[in-house]
Enzyme design. Structure first.
Site, PDB file in Angstrom:
ATOM      1  N   GLU A   1      -9.095 -10.551  -7.931  1.00 36.08           N
ATOM      2  CA  GLU A   1      -8.180  -9.417  -7.735  1.00 36.08           C
ATOM      3  C   GLU A   1      -7.069  -9.414  -8.784  1.00 36.08           C
ATOM      4  O   GLU A   1      -6.717  -8.358  -9.319  1.00 36.08           O
ATOM      5  CB  GLU A   1      -7.608  -9.460  -6.302  1.00 36.08           C
ATOM      6  CG  GLU A   1      -8.690  -9.159  -5.268  1.00 36.08           C
ATOM      7  CD  GLU A   1      -8.249  -9.373  -3.821  1.00 36.08           C
ATOM      8  OE1 GLU A   1      -7.085  -9.757  -3.582  1.00 36.08           O
ATOM      9  OE2 GLU A   1      -9.085  -9.154  -2.926  1.00 36.08           O
TER      10      GLU A   1
ATOM     11  N   TYR B   1     -12.193  -2.892  -3.237  1.00 34.71           N
ATOM     12  CA  TYR B   1     -12.734  -3.030  -1.881  1.00 34.71           C
ATOM     13  C   TYR B   1     -14.261  -2.993  -1.867  1.00 34.71           C
ATOM     14  O   TYR B   1     -14.853  -2.621  -0.845  1.00 34.71           O
ATOM     15  CB  TYR B   1     -12.167  -1.920  -0.987  1.00 34.71           C
ATOM     16  CG  TYR B   1     -10.772  -2.214  -0.447  1.00 34.71           C
ATOM     17  CD1 TYR B   1     -10.476  -3.408   0.213  1.00 34.71           C
ATOM     18  CD2 TYR B   1      -9.746  -1.265  -0.558  1.00 34.71           C
ATOM     19  CE1 TYR B   1      -9.202  -3.666   0.717  1.00 34.71           C
ATOM     20  CE2 TYR B   1      -8.465  -1.522  -0.047  1.00 34.71           C
ATOM     21  CZ  TYR B   1      -8.217  -2.726   0.595  1.00 34.71           C
ATOM     22  OH  TYR B   1      -6.960  -2.978   1.112  1.00 34.71           O
TER      23      TYR B   1
ATOM     24  N   LYS C   1       0.848  -1.203   0.000  1.00 34.18           N
ATOM     25  CA  LYS C   1       0.000   0.000   0.000  1.00 34.18           C
ATOM     26  C   LYS C   1       0.881   1.251   0.000  1.00 34.18           C
ATOM     27  O   LYS C   1       2.104   1.171   0.204  1.00 34.18           O
ATOM     28  CB  LYS C   1      -0.929  -0.059   1.218  1.00 34.18           C
ATOM     29  CG  LYS C   1      -1.908  -1.246   1.170  1.00 34.18           C
ATOM     30  CD  LYS C   1      -2.759  -1.307   2.434  1.00 34.18           C
ATOM     31  CE  LYS C   1      -3.781  -2.432   2.356  1.00 34.18           C
ATOM     32  NZ  LYS C   1      -4.625  -2.497   3.590  1.00 34.18           N
TER      33      LYS C   1
ATOM     34  N   HIS D   1      -1.614  -5.662   1.442  1.00 28.06           N
ATOM     35  CA  HIS D   1      -2.876  -6.359   1.182  1.00 28.06           C
ATOM     36  C   HIS D   1      -2.573  -7.764   0.686  1.00 28.06           C
ATOM     37  O   HIS D   1      -1.622  -7.956  -0.075  1.00 28.06           O
ATOM     38  CB  HIS D   1      -3.686  -5.623   0.097  1.00 28.06           C
ATOM     39  CG  HIS D   1      -4.799  -6.470  -0.453  1.00 28.06           C
ATOM     40  ND1 HIS D   1      -6.038  -6.559   0.160  1.00 28.06           N
ATOM     41  CD2 HIS D   1      -4.856  -7.310  -1.517  1.00 28.06           C
ATOM     42  CE1 HIS D   1      -6.793  -7.415  -0.524  1.00 28.06           C
ATOM     43  NE2 HIS D   1      -6.102  -7.879  -1.551  1.00 28.06           N
TER      44      HIS D   1
ATOM     45  N   ASN E   1      -1.775  -0.199   7.433  1.00 27.17           N
ATOM     46  CA  ASN E   1      -1.259  -1.569   7.668  1.00 27.17           C
ATOM     47  C   ASN E   1      -0.414  -2.106   6.504  1.00 27.17           C
ATOM     48  O   ASN E   1      -0.190  -3.317   6.387  1.00 27.17           O
ATOM     49  CB  ASN E   1      -2.379  -2.522   8.112  1.00 27.17           C
ATOM     50  CG  ASN E   1      -3.427  -2.754   7.052  1.00 27.17           C
ATOM     51  OD1 ASN E   1      -3.336  -2.216   5.951  1.00 27.17           O
ATOM     52  ND2 ASN E   1      -4.429  -3.547   7.372  1.00 27.17           N
TER      53      ASN E   1
HETATM   54  P1  DAT Z   1      -7.479  -7.349   5.274  1.00 31.16           P
HETATM   55  O1  DAT Z   1      -6.713  -6.222   4.629  1.00 31.16           O
HETATM   56  O2  DAT Z   1      -6.686  -7.967   6.400  1.00 31.16           O
HETATM   57  O3  DAT Z   1      -7.970  -8.359   4.277  1.00 31.16           O
HETATM   58  P2  DAT Z   1     -10.197  -6.351   5.362  1.00 31.16           P
HETATM   59  O4  DAT Z   1     -10.363  -6.911   3.988  1.00 31.16           O
HETATM   60  O5  DAT Z   1     -11.226  -6.702   6.376  1.00 31.16           O
HETATM   61  O6  DAT Z   1      -8.757  -6.729   5.968  1.00 31.16           O
HETATM   62  O7  DAT Z   1     -10.147  -4.756   5.283  1.00 31.16           O
HETATM   63  C1  DAT Z   1      -9.458  -4.117   4.238  1.00 31.16           C
HETATM   64  C2  DAT Z   1      -8.690  -2.956   4.813  1.00 31.16           C
HETATM   65  O8  DAT Z   1      -9.604  -2.011   5.370  1.00 31.16           O
HETATM   66  C3  DAT Z   1      -7.750  -3.323   5.963  1.00 31.16           C
HETATM   67  O9  DAT Z   1      -6.493  -3.772   5.487  1.00 31.16           O
HETATM   68  C4  DAT Z   1      -7.653  -2.035   6.699  1.00 31.16           C
HETATM   69  C5  DAT Z   1      -9.035  -1.421   6.537  1.00 31.16           C
HETATM   70  N1  DAT Z   1      -9.872  -1.729   7.687  1.00 31.16           N
HETATM   71  C6  DAT Z   1     -10.450  -2.924   7.987  1.00 31.16           C
HETATM   72  N2  DAT Z   1     -11.143  -2.854   9.129  1.00 31.16           N
HETATM   73  C7  DAT Z   1     -11.013  -1.586   9.565  1.00 31.16           C
HETATM   74  C8  DAT Z   1     -11.499  -0.870  10.699  1.00 31.16           C
HETATM   75  N3  DAT Z   1     -12.269  -1.452  11.622  1.00 31.16           N
HETATM   76  N4  DAT Z   1     -11.134   0.436  10.823  1.00 31.16           N
HETATM   77  C9  DAT Z   1     -10.356   1.044   9.910  1.00 31.16           C
HETATM   78  N5  DAT Z   1      -9.870   0.428   8.809  1.00 31.16           N
HETATM   79  C10 DAT Z   1     -10.190  -0.864   8.646  1.00 31.16           C
HETATM   80 MG    MG Z   2      -9.365  -8.182   2.768  1.00 28.21          MG
END
Ligand code: DAT
Ligand code: MG
Length: 151
Positions: free
Chosen positions: A128, A51, A11, A117, A114
């Site tokens: 994807e 997303y 990212k 991805h 974070n």
């Molecule tokens: P991942 O990236 O581990 O697959 P995800 O698909 O649930 O997680 O979410 C995509 C991204 O969105 C994640 O990397 C960071 C952001 N995100 C997820 N949950 C969040 C939250 N509760 N608050 C803020 N950002 C969040």
């Molecule tokens: Mg995800």
């Protein structure tokens, strides 16, 4: 099967922080094979599509803004169990819950920064990869390490 593919992205914060090399190294040294890579500044529409499952979440606008804030290093990594093990290499979504030794557990603190991805299922990996790469961008090759990694 050692030809499973996953979509891994560094990212904008990971790119800006000079973490492309260290993140690639984690996948290479584990034994995975790079099948495609590019640095890209995707459109807002592209990121919203990536997303789309999260579009109703309160953090969605902030997530799209963050993902639009600089270039992203998009990659396809290949190898046995690449999707599941790729997620294990990244660590938990919330870096504070990620074990040391994982990428997020070693390099990140905030969930909204974070740094990487990884696809969460084989089906989503296929979707994807198709969203981020054209078919001709995926390179088929045999790594010289292959027979030292797989028996
Ligand atoms: P991942 O990236 O581990 O697959 P995800 O698909 O649930 O997680 O979410 C995509 C991204 O969105 C994640 O990397 C960071 C952001 N995100 C997820 N949950 C969040 C939250 N509760 N608050 C803020 N950002 C969040
Ligand atoms: Mg995800």
């Amino acid at each position: 099967m050692s030809d499973e593919q996953t979509f891994i992205a560094i990212k904008p914060d990971g790119v800006q922080r000079g973490l492309i090399g260290p993140i690639i190294s984690r996948f290479e040294t584990r034994g995975y094979k790079l099948a495609a890579i590019k640095l890209i500044s995707p459109s807002k529409e592209h990121l919203e599509k990536h997303y789309e499952d999260l579009s109703s979440k309160p953090f969605f606008p902030g997530l799209i803004k963050y993902m639009s804030s600089g270039p992203i290093c998009a990659m396809v990594w290949e190898g046995r169990d690449a999707v599941k093990t790729g997620r294990a290499l990244l660590g938990a979504t919330n870096p504070l819950a990620s074990a040391p030794g994982t990428i997020r557990g070693d390099y990140a603190i905030d969930i909204g920064r974070n740094i990487c991805h990884g696809s969460d299922s084989i089906e989503n990996a296929k979707k994807e990869i198709a969203l981020w790469f054209k078919e001709g961008d995926i390179v088929e090759w045999k790594s010289a390490h292959h027979d030292w990694i797989y028996e």
